[in-house]
Design a protein around this motif. Structure first.
Motif, short mmCIF file in Angstrom:
data_model
loop_
_atom_site.label_atom_id
_atom_site.label_comp_id
_atom_site.label_asym_id
_atom_site.label_seq_id
_atom_site.Cartn_x
_atom_site.Cartn_y
_atom_site.Cartn_z
N TYR A 43 0.84 -1.19 0.00
CA TYR A 43 0.00 0.00 0.00
C TYR A 43 0.88 1.25 0.00
CZ TYR A 43 -3.64 -3.22 1.70
OH TYR A 43 -4.52 -4.27 1.85
N ARG B 227 0.34 5.57 1.23
CA ARG B 227 -0.54 6.60 1.80
C ARG B 227 -0.85 7.64 0.73
NH1 ARG B 227 1.36 7.66 8.01
NH2 ARG B 227 -0.21 9.27 7.79
N HIS C 38 -5.69 9.24 11.09
CA HIS C 38 -6.38 8.76 9.90
C HIS C 38 -5.44 8.85 8.70
CE1 HIS C 38 -9.62 10.07 12.63
NE2 HIS C 38 -10.28 9.05 12.12
N ALA C 39 -5.61 7.91 7.78
CA ALA C 39 -4.84 7.93 6.53
C ALA C 39 -5.60 7.12 5.48
CB ALA C 39 -3.45 7.34 6.72
N GLU C 40 -5.64 7.68 4.29
CA GLU C 40 -6.21 6.94 3.17
C GLU C 40 -5.12 6.14 2.49
OE1 GLU C 40 -8.64 7.69 -1.03
OE2 GLU C 40 -8.18 9.37 0.32
N GLU D 14 -3.92 3.36 -0.58
CA GLU D 14 -4.18 2.79 -1.90
C GLU D 14 -3.36 1.53 -2.05
OE1 GLU D 14 -3.68 3.93 -6.64
OE2 GLU D 14 -2.67 5.12 -5.10
N PHE E 73 -2.71 -0.02 10.21
CA PHE E 73 -3.72 0.69 9.44
C PHE E 73 -4.97 -0.16 9.26
CE2 PHE E 73 0.46 2.15 8.15
CZ PHE E 73 0.34 3.52 8.08
N PRO F 97 -7.48 -0.01 6.44
CA PRO F 97 -7.72 0.68 5.16
C PRO F 97 -9.18 1.02 4.93
CG PRO F 97 -6.24 -1.19 4.85
CD PRO F 97 -6.79 -1.31 6.23
N GLU F 98 -10.10 0.16 5.38
CA GLU F 98 -11.52 0.42 5.14
C GLU F 98 -12.00 1.63 5.94
OE1 GLU F 98 -10.30 -2.63 5.89
OE2 GLU F 98 -10.39 -3.38 3.80
N GLU F 99 -11.59 1.70 7.20
CA GLU F 99 -12.03 2.80 8.06
C GLU F 99 -11.09 4.00 8.00
OE1 GLU F 99 -14.87 2.73 9.58
OE2 GLU F 99 -15.29 0.65 8.97
N LYS F 100 -9.97 3.86 7.29
CA LYS F 100 -8.96 4.91 7.15
C LYS F 100 -8.41 5.34 8.51
CE LYS F 100 -11.15 6.64 2.94
NZ LYS F 100 -11.72 7.80 2.22
N GLU F 101 -8.27 4.37 9.40
CA GLU F 101 -7.80 4.64 10.75
C GLU F 101 -6.38 4.15 10.95
OE1 GLU F 101 -12.12 4.43 13.06
OE2 GLU F 101 -10.68 2.78 13.26
#
Length: 220
Positions: free
Chosen positions: A121, A123, A136-138, A140, A191, A193-197
């Protein structure tokens, strides 16, 4: 000079560590250092002589596990020099999966036994820096790799720094990590990823307790 600690001590490990340190003295930049270490690291991954069975398996039921990597996951420290260099194995039984996590250190990671699926992934929209107070982090997902014995990759944050690992073989998978920090004792990030936490965590080692919580050496 930082103290050297061998938790598995044999001629093969000492020879490899000496190669790492000698090569490091010849380079000021991480990328050429890792390039020169690829061949000796691959040779270590395919050598049956140096890694005792204990460090290729989960600890016995009555073993006092010091690690916090996750249930049914072992992280065995083999060697470290202060806070600057560590060699350890990560053992996952069939079907086990690590959280999505980062390392915050350069190094080489490769497969010694079994097979793994590695999901990598990055960030998104954070200029590739790590901010200590992030909650929080998105993420990919950038690629998935199927890895077997002898396969390895370079780790130069942020490149390849965030991943999750799943064992795809019927036997436990065993990966060897050579990292330029005492990673088990660094406060890192897990991380969702779904909750961006983001959750801060210290993985520790199965066989060695961390006396301190180290701050990662990364750019703010």
């Amino acid at each position: 000079m930082a103290e050297e600690e061998y938790f598995v001590d044999n001629e093969r490990i000492r020879s490899f560590i000496e190669t790492v340190k000698t090569t490091a003295d010849e380079h000021e930049q991480v990328e050429p250092l890792l390039a020169d270490l690829e061949e000796p690291f691959e040779e270590l991954l395919t050598d049956d002589s140096w890694l005792p069975e204990m460090y290729q398996n989960l600890p016995p039921d009555d073993y006092e596990d010091q690690g916090e990597m996750g249930e049914d996951i072992a992280q065995w420290l083999l060697y470290r020099e202060g806070h600057d260099l560590a060699l350890f194995t990560l053992v996952l039984p069939q079907g086990a999966e690590t959280p999505v996590h980062d390392h915050l250190a350069w190094g080489l990671v490769g497969i010694y036994g079994g097979r793994q699926r590695e999901d990598f992934y990055r960030r998104v929209n954070d200029d590739d820096h790590y901010h200590p107070d992030d909650e929080h982090a998105e993420l990919e997902k950038i690629r998935t790799e199927q890895m077997e014995r002898g396969d390895f990759y370079e780790l130069v944050p942020p490149n390849n720094d965030i991943h999750s690992v799943t064992t795809t073989s019927t036997e436990p998978s065993v990966s060897v990590h050579l990292l330029g920090a005492d990673v088990g004792c660094i406060e890192r990030h897990a991380f969702n990823p779904e909750e961006k936490e983001i959750e801060r965590f210290q993985s520790g080692y199965t066989n060695v307790e961390c006396d301190v919580t180290l701050e990662p050496s990364v750019d703010d």
